[in-house]
Motif scaffolding. Structure first.
Motif, PDB file in Angstrom:
ATOM      1  N   GLU A  23     -26.497 -30.660 -17.104  1.00 34.29           N
ATOM      2  CA  GLU A  23     -27.951 -30.756 -16.973  1.00 34.29           C
ATOM      3  C   GLU A  23     -28.270 -31.620 -15.760  1.00 34.29           C
ATOM      4  O   GLU A  23     -27.691 -32.689 -15.591  1.00 34.29           O
ATOM      5  CB  GLU A  23     -28.556 -31.408 -18.217  1.00 34.29           C
ATOM      6  N   VAL A  24     -29.191 -31.159 -14.925  1.00 36.62           N
ATOM      7  CA  VAL A  24     -29.607 -31.882 -13.728  1.00 36.62           C
ATOM      8  C   VAL A  24     -31.033 -32.361 -13.918  1.00 36.62           C
ATOM      9  O   VAL A  24     -31.882 -31.611 -14.398  1.00 36.62           O
ATOM     10  CB  VAL A  24     -29.508 -30.981 -12.473  1.00 36.62           C
ATOM     11  N   GLU A  25     -31.285 -33.619 -13.551  1.00 40.90           N
ATOM     12  CA  GLU A  25     -32.630 -34.183 -13.649  1.00 40.90           C
ATOM     13  C   GLU A  25     -33.407 -33.860 -12.376  1.00 40.90           C
ATOM     14  O   GLU A  25     -32.940 -34.099 -11.282  1.00 40.90           O
ATOM     15  CB  GLU A  25     -32.554 -35.699 -13.820  1.00 40.90           C
ATOM     16  N   LEU A  26     -34.595 -33.288 -12.530  1.00 40.36           N
ATOM     17  CA  LEU A  26     -35.454 -32.948 -11.394  1.00 40.36           C
ATOM     18  C   LEU A  26     -36.790 -33.635 -11.573  1.00 40.36           C
ATOM     19  O   LEU A  26     -37.263 -33.764 -12.687  1.00 40.36           O
ATOM     20  CB  LEU A  26     -35.665 -31.432 -11.332  1.00 40.36           C
ATOM     21  N   PRO A  27     -37.442 -34.068 -10.584  1.00 38.19           N
ATOM     22  CA  PRO A  27     -37.120 -34.027  -9.164  1.00 38.19           C
ATOM     23  C   PRO A  27     -36.685 -35.387  -8.638  1.00 38.19           C
ATOM     24  O   PRO A  27     -37.022 -35.755  -7.532  1.00 38.19           O
ATOM     25  CB  PRO A  27     -38.453 -33.640  -8.543  1.00 38.19           C
ATOM     26  N   ALA A  28     -35.974 -36.179  -9.379  1.00 38.38           N
ATOM     27  CA  ALA A  28     -35.726 -37.573  -9.030  1.00 38.38           C
ATOM     28  C   ALA A  28     -34.371 -37.808  -8.380  1.00 38.38           C
ATOM     29  O   ALA A  28     -33.441 -38.249  -9.035  1.00 38.38           O
ATOM     30  CB  ALA A  28     -35.847 -38.433 -10.297  1.00 38.38           C
ATOM     31  N   PRO A  29     -34.215 -37.505  -7.074  1.00 41.14           N
ATOM     32  CA  PRO A  29     -32.937 -37.779  -6.419  1.00 41.14           C
ATOM     33  C   PRO A  29     -32.747 -39.275  -6.197  1.00 41.14           C
ATOM     34  O   PRO A  29     -33.712 -40.012  -6.036  1.00 41.14           O
ATOM     35  CB  PRO A  29     -33.046 -37.049  -5.078  1.00 41.14           C
ATOM     36  N   ARG A  30     -31.484 -39.702  -6.238  1.00 36.82           N
ATOM     37  CA  ARG A  30     -31.139 -41.095  -5.971  1.00 36.82           C
ATOM     38  C   ARG A  30     -30.414 -41.156  -4.641  1.00 36.82           C
ATOM     39  O   ARG A  30     -29.631 -40.278  -4.314  1.00 36.82           O
ATOM     40  CB  ARG A  30     -30.229 -41.637  -7.072  1.00 36.82           C
ATOM     41  N   LYS A  31     -30.650 -42.195  -3.882  1.00 40.58           N
ATOM     42  CA  LYS A  31     -29.978 -42.374  -2.600  1.00 40.58           C
ATOM     43  C   LYS A  31     -28.651 -43.067  -2.809  1.00 40.58           C
ATOM     44  O   LYS A  31     -28.509 -43.919  -3.662  1.00 40.58           O
ATOM     45  CB  LYS A  31     -30.842 -43.222  -1.652  1.00 40.58           C
ATOM     46  N   GLY A  32     -27.658 -42.710  -1.998  1.00 44.55           N
ATOM     47  CA  GLY A  32     -26.355 -43.353  -2.035  1.00 44.55           C
ATOM     48  C   GLY A  32     -25.787 -43.376  -0.631  1.00 44.55           C
ATOM     49  O   GLY A  32     -25.092 -42.464  -0.243  1.00 44.55           O
ATOM     50  N   GLY A  33     -26.115 -44.376   0.140  1.00 43.83           N
ATOM     51  CA  GLY A  33     -25.698 -44.397   1.538  1.00 43.83           C
ATOM     52  C   GLY A  33     -26.492 -43.364   2.306  1.00 43.83           C
ATOM     53  O   GLY A  33     -27.704 -43.312   2.222  1.00 43.83           O
ATOM     54  N   GLN A  34     -25.800 -42.496   3.026  1.00 44.69           N
ATOM     55  CA  GLN A  34     -26.462 -41.454   3.810  1.00 44.69           C
ATOM     56  C   GLN A  34     -26.779 -40.211   2.981  1.00 44.69           C
ATOM     57  O   GLN A  34     -27.590 -39.401   3.379  1.00 44.69           O
ATOM     58  CB  GLN A  34     -25.565 -41.048   4.990  1.00 44.69           C
TER      59      GLN A  34
END
Length: 99
Positions: A23-34
């Motif tokens: 399951e993928v959570e949308l629309p909340a992307p998290r940043k990780g470096g670049q």
């Protein structure tokens, strides 16, 4: 609703007794470096255990899913997502009934 997180089931492998899904959570992307990562969960369900394991999926992981589908279609082993930064799923298409 603004800021609402929706859950999209990317895939599910299941039979009447057990299953595994991502399951993928949308629309909340998290940043990780670049790179930008999506929060996701590996969901395990069976008669004796139910669990959820957090995943961090990159856009490359989502692109790589196509390669995994090709491997599974060719009845080859598939590991997804690749790498060692998150949990992963390994599928070995072997059916002892058809040997």
């Amino acid at each position: 609703m603004t800021g609402e997180v929706r859950v999209l089931e990317l895939f599910r492998f299941a039979d009447p007794v057990q299953g595994v899904a991502v399951e993928v959570e949308l629309p909340a992307p998290r940043k990780g470096g670049q790179e930008c990562f999506l929060g996701a969960r590996l969901v395990l369900e069976s008669g004796f255990v139910n669990g959820r394991l957090a995943l961090a999926l990159s856009s490359g992981d989502l692109d790589d899913w196509e390669r995994c589908l090709d491997d599974l279609h060719a009845e080859k082993r598939a590991v997804w997502p690749r790498g060692d930064r998150t949990a992963w799923l390994e599928v070995v298409p072997a059916d002892p009934v058809w040997r």
